[in-house]
Design an enzyme around this catalytic site. Sequence first.
Site, PDB file in Angstrom:
ATOM      1  N   CYS A  83     -24.695 115.386 -60.926  1.00  0.00           N
ATOM      2  CA  CYS A  83     -25.018 116.227 -62.093  1.00  0.00           C
ATOM      3  C   CYS A  83     -25.514 117.609 -61.706  1.00  0.00           C
ATOM      4  CB  CYS A  83     -26.038 115.536 -62.982  1.00  0.00           C
ATOM      5  SG  CYS A  83     -25.266 114.218 -63.919  1.00  0.00           S
TER       6      CYS A  83
HETATM    7  N1  COA Z   1     -26.093 100.222 -79.342  1.00  0.00           N
HETATM    8  C1  COA Z   1     -27.153  99.605 -79.868  1.00  0.00           C
HETATM    9  N2  COA Z   1     -28.215  99.186 -79.154  1.00  0.00           N
HETATM   10  C2  COA Z   1     -28.185  99.389 -77.839  1.00  0.00           C
HETATM   11  C3  COA Z   1     -27.114 100.046 -77.202  1.00  0.00           C
HETATM   12  C4  COA Z   1     -26.037 100.455 -77.992  1.00  0.00           C
HETATM   13  N3  COA Z   1     -24.968 101.096 -77.480  1.00  0.00           N
HETATM   14  N4  COA Z   1     -27.370 100.121 -75.884  1.00  0.00           N
HETATM   15  C5  COA Z   1     -28.565  99.561 -75.674  1.00  0.00           C
HETATM   16  N5  COA Z   1     -29.062  99.106 -76.881  1.00  0.00           N
HETATM   17  C6  COA Z   1     -30.324  98.387 -77.107  1.00  0.00           C
HETATM   18  C7  COA Z   1     -30.767  97.602 -75.896  1.00  0.00           C
HETATM   19  O1  COA Z   1     -30.189  96.325 -75.913  1.00  0.00           O
HETATM   20  C8  COA Z   1     -32.259  97.559 -76.102  1.00  0.00           C
HETATM   21  O2  COA Z   1     -32.557  96.562 -77.063  1.00  0.00           O
HETATM   22  P1  COA Z   1     -33.898  95.660 -76.923  1.00  0.00           P
HETATM   23  O3  COA Z   1     -35.024  96.663 -77.017  1.00  0.00           O
HETATM   24  O4  COA Z   1     -33.783  94.718 -78.073  1.00  0.00           O
HETATM   25  O5  COA Z   1     -33.822  95.026 -75.576  1.00  0.00           O
HETATM   26  C9  COA Z   1     -32.575  98.902 -76.746  1.00  0.00           C
HETATM   27  O6  COA Z   1     -31.356  99.355 -77.335  1.00  0.00           O
HETATM   28  C10 COA Z   1     -33.091  99.937 -75.762  1.00  0.00           C
HETATM   29  O7  COA Z   1     -32.197  99.986 -74.638  1.00  0.00           O
HETATM   30  P2  COA Z   1     -32.426 100.962 -73.430  1.00  0.00           P
HETATM   31  O8  COA Z   1     -31.270 100.821 -72.475  1.00  0.00           O
HETATM   32  O9  COA Z   1     -33.805 100.752 -72.910  1.00  0.00           O
HETATM   33  O10 COA Z   1     -32.275 102.362 -74.185  1.00  0.00           O
HETATM   34  P3  COA Z   1     -32.960 103.746 -73.882  1.00  0.00           P
HETATM   35  O11 COA Z   1     -33.875 104.088 -74.960  1.00  0.00           O
HETATM   36  O12 COA Z   1     -33.461 103.833 -72.473  1.00  0.00           O
HETATM   37  O13 COA Z   1     -31.711 104.741 -74.013  1.00  0.00           O
HETATM   38  C11 COA Z   1     -30.214 105.954 -72.576  1.00  0.00           C
HETATM   39  C12 COA Z   1     -30.582 104.599 -73.155  1.00  0.00           C
HETATM   40  C13 COA Z   1     -29.088 105.759 -71.599  1.00  0.00           C
HETATM   41  C14 COA Z   1     -29.766 106.847 -73.716  1.00  0.00           C
HETATM   42  C15 COA Z   1     -31.439 106.595 -71.883  1.00  0.00           C
HETATM   43  O14 COA Z   1     -32.064 105.679 -71.051  1.00  0.00           O
HETATM   44  C16 COA Z   1     -31.110 107.819 -71.066  1.00  0.00           C
HETATM   45  O15 COA Z   1     -30.463 108.738 -71.534  1.00  0.00           O
HETATM   46  N6  COA Z   1     -31.654 107.864 -69.843  1.00  0.00           N
HETATM   47  C17 COA Z   1     -31.485 108.988 -68.947  1.00  0.00           C
HETATM   48  C18 COA Z   1     -30.056 109.098 -68.643  1.00  0.00           C
HETATM   49  C19 COA Z   1     -29.721 110.173 -67.694  1.00  0.00           C
HETATM   50  O16 COA Z   1     -30.178 111.263 -67.740  1.00  0.00           O
HETATM   51  N7  COA Z   1     -28.818 109.871 -66.831  1.00  0.00           N
HETATM   52  C20 COA Z   1     -28.351 110.833 -65.956  1.00  0.00           C
HETATM   53  C21 COA Z   1     -26.910 110.632 -65.839  1.00  0.00           C
HETATM   54  S1  COA Z   1     -26.299 112.100 -65.278  1.00  0.00           S
END
Ligand code: COA
Length: 373
Positions: free
Chosen positions: A156
């Site tokens: 990135c």
């Molecule tokens: N639709 C609905 N629910 C979903 C889902 C989807 N597509 N994906 C995950 N969930 C649910 C999970 O099952 C979890 O449910 P639970 O609380 O009942 O267990 C809940 O949503 C939270 O999941 P989580 O993975 O912890 O979500 P989050 O709040 O961490 O958000 C991201 C996910 C990926 C958006 C976030 O973590 C993020 O952006 N992180 C940084 C990413 C980044 O910068 N990466 C760099 C790459 S270059």
Amino acid sequence: MTNAVIRSSGLWTPPESVSNDELVACYNNWVERWNRDNADAIASGQTEPKAPSSSGFIEKASGIKSRYTIDKAGVLDIDRMRPQVRRRADDEISVMAEAGLAAAREALERAGRDPADVDGVICSATTMQRTYPCIAIEIQHALGIDGFGYDMSVACSSGTFGLINAINAIETGQARSILLVTPEITTPQLNFRDRDSHFIFGDVAVAFLIERADLAEGGWSILGSRMKTVYSNNIRSNFGFMNACENPEPAFEDRYFVQEGRKVFKEVCPMVAELILDQLQSMQLAANDMKRLWLHQANINMNLMIARKVFDREFSEDEAPVILDEFANTAGAGSLVAFHRHSDGFAPGEKGLLCSFGAGYSIGSVIVEKRAA
Ligand code: COA
């Protein structure tokens, strides 16, 4: 201050965009079919049913509303769920070079420059379509540039690290002018059947023209730059040409992008804010000297947290613009696209900061100052 200048930028976006609702409808249709096909295994407790995705979650958790892709039909076909590209003949331009070339041409046009004014092309992106010949040399060839080209990749931070390489090439007298091209064709890295990540990436190409200050009118002076990398396994792709030789050979599904999103969020935000504040302090600048932060575009909540830590106050959207609602995460291109879209309204002498962050972990930060036209 260095003697390199960001003279102009250019952007290429694929013609087709996929909304969250379209993406989620496809995913959920596939899940329904998968659960039906695996009903016996689910009933006997051998496997868990797959849960549906939701547009509401995606927008709230990431800020993403849509993403561009090189092939919408392939992404939304439940029998495929990955983009389809036509295999090109050896004498045809590659998909990545074609995207980068369009962005490069726009950057040249906006600066009123000709390829004859350019000495080198740096193609810096998260993944390369192939190992050789270089994508950069393809672009160099298509533009008819008499000079050099090379590819580089730092996940990135590919865009900012590439920008810093371009600045260094000018500083050391290697070139009068460099085209930095960051074509991020990211949707082929994405497992569109993975609920945790199917919404994350989008495709784009961005280009910056970097010139020697004494040859350039207007644009942006480079006041300083910083790069930092710290090893982390939390964002990973195991894809590469060694896969075919591995024993046992990995399943195709194991070669996609994977991440521990929560850990990334928690670990990267403080590192980025600390690096920016330290960089500003070392240059005797204050956060309030920055009119705008063009931050990496992975997650809206990360950007809000980082900008709040840097400014240490409430701030307006104009001070930390967002493009990921339209583009999703465009990997190394994100902060450069934010700059391209939101670099208006600066008076000469006003300053801003580009900062990328992501896999590696990697952070790249460049402080710029608007020059008189
Ligand atoms: N639709 C609905 N629910 C979903 C889902 C989807 N597509 N994906 C995950 N969930 C649910 C999970 O099952 C979890 O449910 P639970 O609380 O009942 O267990 C809940 O949503 C939270 O999941 P989580 O993975 O912890 O979500 P989050 O709040 O961490 O958000 C991201 C996910 C990926 C958006 C976030 O973590 C993020 O952006 N992180 C940084 C990413 C980044 O910068 N990466 C760099 C790459 S270059």
